[in-house]
Motif scaffolding. Structure first.
Motif, PDB file in Angstrom:
ATOM      1  N   ALA A 119      35.086 -95.687  58.086  1.00  0.00           N
ATOM      2  CA  ALA A 119      36.002 -96.558  58.065  1.00  0.00           C
ATOM      3  C   ALA A 119      37.071 -96.434  57.327  1.00  0.00           C
ATOM      4  CB  ALA A 119      35.509 -98.057  57.696  1.00  0.00           C
ATOM      5  N   LEU A 120      38.466 -97.074  57.674  1.00  0.00           N
ATOM      6  CA  LEU A 120      39.478 -96.883  56.775  1.00  0.00           C
ATOM      7  C   LEU A 120      39.412 -97.664  55.694  1.00  0.00           C
ATOM      8  CD1 LEU A 120      42.067 -97.000  59.783  1.00  0.00           C
ATOM      9  CD2 LEU A 120      41.469 -94.875  58.500  1.00  0.00           C
ATOM     10  N   TYR A 121      39.865 -97.162  54.474  1.00  0.00           N
ATOM     11  CA  TYR A 121      39.777 -98.001  53.393  1.00  0.00           C
ATOM     12  C   TYR A 121      40.793 -97.540  52.376  1.00  0.00           C
ATOM     13  CZ  TYR A 121      37.327 -94.223  50.562  1.00  0.00           C
ATOM     14  OH  TYR A 121      36.738 -93.065  50.057  1.00  0.00           O
ATOM     15  N   ASP A 122      41.192 -98.652  51.342  1.00  0.00           N
ATOM     16  CA  ASP A 122      42.351 -98.232  50.414  1.00  0.00           C
ATOM     17  C   ASP A 122      41.430 -98.381  48.927  1.00  0.00           C
ATOM     18  OD1 ASP A 122      44.431 -97.569  49.032  1.00  0.00           O
ATOM     19  OD2 ASP A 122      45.399 -99.705  49.269  1.00  0.00           O
ATOM     20  N   GLN A 123      42.092 -97.690  48.054  1.00  0.00           N
ATOM     21  CA  GLN A 123      41.587 -97.824  46.520  1.00  0.00           C
ATOM     22  C   GLN A 123      42.593 -97.753  45.589  1.00  0.00           C
ATOM     23  OE1 GLN A 123      37.672 -96.214  45.780  1.00  0.00           O
ATOM     24  NE2 GLN A 123      38.405 -95.454  43.787  1.00  0.00           N
ATOM     25  N   THR A 124      42.880 -98.554  44.848  1.00  0.00           N
ATOM     26  CA  THR A 124      43.746 -98.306  43.827  1.00  0.00           C
ATOM     27  C   THR A 124      43.572 -97.413  42.625  1.00  0.00           C
ATOM     28  OG1 THR A 124      44.500-100.777  44.108  1.00  0.00           O
ATOM     29  CG2 THR A 124      45.325 -99.707  42.054  1.00  0.00           C
ATOM     30  N   ASP A 125      44.287 -96.459  42.407  1.00  0.00           N
ATOM     31  CA  ASP A 125      43.886 -95.275  41.748  1.00  0.00           C
ATOM     32  C   ASP A 125      44.193 -95.722  39.930  1.00  0.00           C
ATOM     33  OD1 ASP A 125      43.407 -93.504  43.730  1.00  0.00           O
ATOM     34  OD2 ASP A 125      45.514 -93.004  43.792  1.00  0.00           O
ATOM     35  N   LYS A 126      45.003 -96.491  39.830  1.00  0.00           N
ATOM     36  CA  LYS A 126      45.451 -96.757  38.259  1.00  0.00           C
ATOM     37  C   LYS A 126      45.753 -98.306  38.328  1.00  0.00           C
ATOM     38  CE  LYS A 126      45.494 -92.642  36.547  1.00  0.00           C
ATOM     39  NZ  LYS A 126      44.436 -92.135  35.484  1.00  0.00           N
ATOM     40  N   GLY A 127      45.154 -98.739  37.081  1.00  0.00           N
ATOM     41  CA  GLY A 127      45.342-100.305  36.992  1.00  0.00           C
ATOM     42  C   GLY A 127      44.622-101.065  37.762  1.00  0.00           C
ATOM     43  N   ARG A 128      43.230-100.822  38.134  1.00  0.00           N
ATOM     44  CA  ARG A 128      42.435-101.534  38.728  1.00  0.00           C
ATOM     45  C   ARG A 128      41.803-102.501  37.698  1.00  0.00           C
ATOM     46  NH1 ARG A 128      40.683 -96.509  40.326  1.00  0.00           N
ATOM     47  NH2 ARG A 128      39.318 -96.776  38.874  1.00  0.00           N
ATOM     48  N   MET A 129      41.254-103.592  38.399  1.00  0.00           N
ATOM     49  CA  MET A 129      40.271-104.510  37.557  1.00  0.00           C
ATOM     50  C   MET A 129      38.934-103.709  37.147  1.00  0.00           C
ATOM     51  SD  MET A 129      41.082-108.235  38.985  1.00  0.00           S
ATOM     52  CE  MET A 129      41.302-107.837  41.082  1.00  0.00           C
ATOM     53  N   GLY A 130      38.345-104.050  36.177  1.00  0.00           N
ATOM     54  CA  GLY A 130      37.121-103.218  35.859  1.00  0.00           C
ATOM     55  C   GLY A 130      35.766-103.803  35.979  1.00  0.00           C
ATOM     56  N   MET A 131      35.167-103.468  34.923  1.00  0.00           N
ATOM     57  CA  MET A 131      33.438-103.978  35.059  1.00  0.00           C
ATOM     58  C   MET A 131      33.120-104.567  33.878  1.00  0.00           C
ATOM     59  SD  MET A 131      30.085-101.957  35.015  1.00  0.00           S
ATOM     60  CE  MET A 131      30.322-101.088  36.604  1.00  0.00           C
ATOM     61  N   SER A 132      32.579-105.807  33.824  1.00  0.00           N
ATOM     62  CA  SER A 132      32.257-106.498  32.933  1.00  0.00           C
ATOM     63  C   SER A 132      30.678-106.525  32.513  1.00  0.00           C
ATOM     64  CB  SER A 132      32.573-108.119  33.062  1.00  0.00           C
ATOM     65  OG  SER A 132      33.896-108.314  32.832  1.00  0.00           O
ATOM     66  N   ASN A 133      30.337-106.553  31.501  1.00  0.00           N
ATOM     67  CA  ASN A 133      28.880-106.713  31.204  1.00  0.00           C
ATOM     68  C   ASN A 133      28.822-107.792  29.876  1.00  0.00           C
ATOM     69  OD1 ASN A 133      29.185-103.595  31.742  1.00  0.00           O
ATOM     70  ND2 ASN A 133      26.792-104.247  32.152  1.00  0.00           N
ATOM     71  N   MET A 134      28.727-109.114  30.370  1.00  0.00           N
ATOM     72  CA  MET A 134      28.822-110.429  29.488  1.00  0.00           C
ATOM     73  C   MET A 134      27.612-110.187  28.550  1.00  0.00           C
ATOM     74  SD  MET A 134      30.537-113.090  31.703  1.00  0.00           S
ATOM     75  CE  MET A 134      29.577-113.001  33.176  1.00  0.00           C
ATOM     76  N   TRP A 135      27.526-110.962  27.558  1.00  0.00           N
ATOM     77  CA  TRP A 135      26.587-110.828  26.468  1.00  0.00           C
ATOM     78  C   TRP A 135      26.441-112.415  25.797  1.00  0.00           C
ATOM     79  CZ3 TRP A 135      27.681-110.696  20.978  1.00  0.00           C
ATOM     80  CH2 TRP A 135      29.133-110.388  20.730  1.00  0.00           C
ATOM     81  N   ARG A 136      25.305-112.744  25.094  1.00  0.00           N
ATOM     82  CA  ARG A 136      25.421-114.220  24.301  1.00  0.00           C
ATOM     83  C   ARG A 136      24.357-113.816  23.135  1.00  0.00           C
ATOM     84  NH1 ARG A 136      23.429-118.963  26.925  1.00  0.00           N
ATOM     85  NH2 ARG A 136      22.965-119.626  25.091  1.00  0.00           N
ATOM     86  N   TRP A 137      24.786-114.726  22.128  1.00  0.00           N
ATOM     87  CA  TRP A 137      23.870-114.541  21.034  1.00  0.00           C
ATOM     88  C   TRP A 137      23.562-116.003  20.629  1.00  0.00           C
ATOM     89  CZ3 TRP A 137      25.854-116.396  16.376  1.00  0.00           C
ATOM     90  CH2 TRP A 137      27.190-116.910  16.524  1.00  0.00           C
ATOM     91  N   ASP A 138      22.522-116.145  19.691  1.00  0.00           N
ATOM     92  CA  ASP A 138      22.344-117.610  19.610  1.00  0.00           C
ATOM     93  C   ASP A 138      21.472-117.512  18.067  1.00  0.00           C
ATOM     94  OD1 ASP A 138      21.947-119.082  21.987  1.00  0.00           O
ATOM     95  OD2 ASP A 138      20.968-117.325  22.638  1.00  0.00           O
ATOM     96  N   GLU A 139      21.370-118.643  17.592  1.00  0.00           N
ATOM     97  CA  GLU A 139      21.143-118.818  16.028  1.00  0.00           C
ATOM     98  C   GLU A 139      19.545-119.083  15.902  1.00  0.00           C
ATOM     99  OE1 GLU A 139      22.955-118.910  13.588  1.00  0.00           O
ATOM    100  OE2 GLU A 139      25.091-118.977  14.355  1.00  0.00           O
ATOM    101  N   ALA A 140      18.824-118.299  15.325  1.00  0.00           N
ATOM    102  CA  ALA A 140      17.638-118.459  15.016  1.00  0.00           C
ATOM    103  C   ALA A 140      17.294-119.262  13.673  1.00  0.00           C
ATOM    104  CB  ALA A 140      16.790-116.999  14.790  1.00  0.00           C
TER     105      ALA A 140
END
Length: 756
Positions: A336-357
């Motif tokens: 299939a025809l497609y396009d992809q932005t070479d520079k300045g794309r949005m990226g990938m997130s790996n979110m996280w959290r911490w708590d109080e013991a």
């Protein structure tokens, strides 16, 4: 001399026999029956060739992964483990992913995860196998993302497994005894690949309109970025615009998370699966990775996927196919025809959290992580590392995805190390890292080309398309590296900033055309989600979860028309749009057993509305008199937001302009004393000195509110005091911005005070 000849012949025979009759055993990591604390990571199969086990213990060694195996014969074996040192590509100090291989509980001397920046066969030396039934264990030594793809034993000490590519794939099949025993599934009217919001929407919608559907998902849970594995909350407003019933299906399984990332429970993986499995027309295939397809006469005739746990291969035969992979993976395989932005794309997130013991905690030093101090990253407010922990803007989002994810892991571990072991240590004695997404949340890669490529100008100028149908209500939200944090790591910044074009109609929604949802050159291929036919800029508004889900709902209905008329997705627009128009007006719960059966309407209909039901707290269910921001009078530049959860009604207003005002008119029907409350949601970018006043015939008061602080009353309210009001009068509450951060205006509540 005779002895020498005989000895030589015997040695030659022995060598020939050992080579010819060598015993070996290949154990794939995904075949481990007990994963212990290790995770089965399937997101990089296209990149490195296989699923693998990941020791994602957040700095605490994971419980052993185990499997019972049967060797072909006792004897001395040479052992190899396919793994890598995951930080070696950056020449980082140390090897965080160390682990051992144990045989019947006894670890080999070699420590794995300590060599090579690339996947390779780490030589584990020799081992004596004295009985054929053996338990293998992977013993994690660090909790910092060691990884194991496969283990190979051989009595041929000259053998070495292939390293990568087609040779390795062919060799794997040979060693595992995998034949071309392909299970044939179908035929289906629609095969949907990808089980996120868009894929679920397409599958459920098509099934309820009478299509036989296969839904293929490469993870053990549904929801994609909106699952508990990634925890991106569901954004985008539904049930509005020209077709206010679109979105009712999505609302059945959408999360109700109050923050992103929220908790495991808030994302409702079980509910998503239950909604899908309740549909008799859907066959659900979790843990299946689609990696091949067949074409016939320019169309897709079948999709091949393998079970990531057993390697069983299935061929899904169908008439129509929907690429809901996010990456346009099926479209790319089909040409299939497609396009992809070479520079300045949005990226990938790996979110996280911490708590109080409830006690002091420790965290290992991380010399291999990014070398961070507290000033190198935004402090994780509310114990959350949010969406802006993002990288990979100019990196390959397809073949470099594992490296992007791993860079994100190094950033988070480096940040938490600064909190625990550097200048943040005194403040965070009880802090513990409780969750970090090892499944990445990508935003942008391939975009498949349809008959219409939607642009930013189309959206901003409100260009009308006759097939406009899916309301996009998110601003054009594009992400870029945030400069103040990018200077230290310019080669791959890991903190982003969102740049918003607010000219999107946030209430009614911009109607995205149907012609963005099918391929321009593959006649039987639909697409839904972030791989639809839009430009990079337009992707900024259509990419959020609920909007993507509504695309799926439209695709599912179109598939039923294709089935009825034996036509293509393009023909739906060209020849059958009036019929499609009628289907788009149906409630989400409407259904028929087959495409030729009569449509059955639900017994209880949701009220139709161009603006839909409240997506936050329902004002009608709150005590007393409630005036929402949509009923308020505005002056100055205010924007509508929904990103902060817990709002009243459909959203809230915010403004950073000095002197910007919102005035809430309050009609008093019954005279008496009322407590006056104002609702707002705190955020670090809110103003600390927002002016709020009450005015009525007898009521006069004003005060300043710090909107960075949590409101003291449950539900997000703060009291302005108790005041007398006369029956029939109209009182006012006014909020005025100082220009020092954003003022927030959500709702006003008056609660009658009983006379004593």
């Amino acid at each position: 001399m005779k002895w020498s000849i005989h000895a030589a012949l015997a040695a030659l025979a022995c060598l020939f026999t050992s080579s010819l009759w060598a015993a070996d055993l290949l154990v794939e990591a995904e075949s481990f029956t007990d994963h212990g604390g290790w995770k089965l990571d399937t997101q990089f199969i296209s990149e490195m060739g296989s699923p693998y086990l990941l020791a994602h213990g957040l700095g605490t060694p994971c419980q052993d992964a185990k499997v019972d195996v049967t060797f072909p014969a006792p004897g001395k074996y040479h052992v190899f483990v396919r793994t890598k040192d995951w930080v070696a590509q950056w020449d980082a100090k140390g090897s965080p992913g160390k682990f051992q291989l144990a045989i019947n509980g006894k670890p080999l001397e070699e420590t794995f995860g300590t060599q090579s920046a690339d996947w390779f066969w780490h030589d584990g030396g020799e081992v004596e196998i004295d009985k054929t039934n053996v338990t293998l264990s992977l013993k994690d030594l660090t909790g910092f993302d060691g990884r194991c793809d496969a283990i190979y034993f051989t009595t041929d000490f000259s053998a070495k497994p292939p390293t990568s590519g087609s040779q390795l794939a062919k060799w794997r099949k040979q060693k595992l005894g995998i034949t071309e025993d392909v299970k044939s599934e179908g035929p289906y009217d629609l095969v949907v690949i990808g089980g996120g919001y868009s894929g679920m929407g397409a599958a459920i919608s098509a099934a309820r309109m009478g299509c036989k559907v296969a839904l293929i998902q490469d993870r053990p849970v549904l929801g994609g970025n909106g699952s508990s594995e990634v925890r991106v909350w569901a954004m985008g407003l539904i049930r509005r615009g020209k077709y206010p019933r679109i979105g009712e299906i999505i609302e059945e399984f959408a999360d109700r998370a109050k923050k992103s990332p929220g908790t495991f429970e808030e994302f409702g993986d079980e509910q998503k699966e239950a909604v899908v499995r309740a549909e008799p027309n859907i066959d659900l295939f979790l843990n299946h990775h689609a990696n091949h397809l067949e074409m016939k006469d320019g169309k897709i005739s079948s999709i091949t996927a393998f079970d990531t746990r057993t390697s069983q291969v299935r061929q899904f035969n169908g008439t129509l196919f929907c690429d809901a992979t996010g990456h346009g993976a099926i479209g790319a395989l089909a040409g299939a025809l497609y396009d992809q932005t070479d520079k300045g794309r949005m990226g990938m997130s790996n979110m996280w959290r911490w708590d109080e013991a409830d006690h002091e905690t420790t965290f290992p030093e991380t010399p291999w992580a990014l070398d961070l101090t507290m000033k190198d990253f935004p402090y994780p407010r509310d114990h959350h590392g949010q969406w802006f922990w993002e990288s990979g803007f100019d990196k390959d989002p397809l073949h470099g995805a594992e490296a992007i994810r791993d860079w994100n892991l190094r950033a988070v571990y480096g940040a938490f190390n600064a909190m625990k072991n550097r200048e943040g240590a005194s403040k965070h004695k009880n802090a513990e890292l409780t969750w970090l997404a090892y499944i990445g949340g990508p935003r942008e890669s391939r975009r498949l080309i349809g008959d219409v490529v939607l642009t930013q100008d189309d959206i901003v100028d409100k260009r009308e398309f006759p097939d406009g149908c899916v309301p996009s209500t998110w601003s054009i939200d594009l992400h870029y590296p945030k400069k103040e944090f990018a200077d230290k790591f310019p080669e791959n910044p890991f903190i982003s900033i969102a740049v918003h074009d607010q000219r999107v109609d946030r209430a009614y929604g911009y109607p995205v055309p149907y012609r963005c949802f099918y391929s321009k050159n593959i006649p039987n291929l639909f697409m839904a989600g972030r791989c639809i036919s839009v430009t990079h800029e337009a992707l900024g508004t259509v990419r959020v979860m609920k909007t993507c889900g509504m695309m799926g709902e439209v695709v599912g209905k179109a598939a039923s028309i294709c089935k009825i008329h034996d036509c293509s997705p393009r023909d739906v627009y060209q020849d059958h749009w009036s019929e499609m128009d009628e289907l788009l007006k149906l409630p989400g719960q409407a259904r028929r057993e087959t495409v030729t059966a009569e449509i059955e309407m639900p017994k209880v209909l949701l009220p139709a509305s161009n603006y839909g039901p409240p997506t936050g707290l329902n004002p009608a269910k709150l005590k007393g008199i409630v005036v929402d921001d949509r009923q308020a009078e505005k002056s100055g530049k205010w924007s509508e937001g929904t990103g902060l959860k817990g709002y009243v009604g459909h959203g809230y207003l915010y403004a950073g302009e000095k002197g910007a005002k919102v005035r809430f008119p309050i009609k008093i029907e019954k005279g008496g004393k009322y407590e006056v409350r104002v609702a707002y949601l705190p955020h670090e970018n809110r103003s600390t000195d927002v002016s709020v006043s009450v005015s009525g015939k007898q009521a006069k008061a004003s005060q300043t509110i710090n909107m960075q602080q949590d409101p003291p009353i449950d539900g997000g309210f703060i009291s302005l005091g108790t005041f007398p009001f006369e029956a029939g009068e109209t009182a006012f509450v006014e909020i005025v911005g100082s220009g020092k951060g954003n003022a927030h205006a959500d709702a006003v509540q008056l609660i009658p005070v009983d006379s004593k």
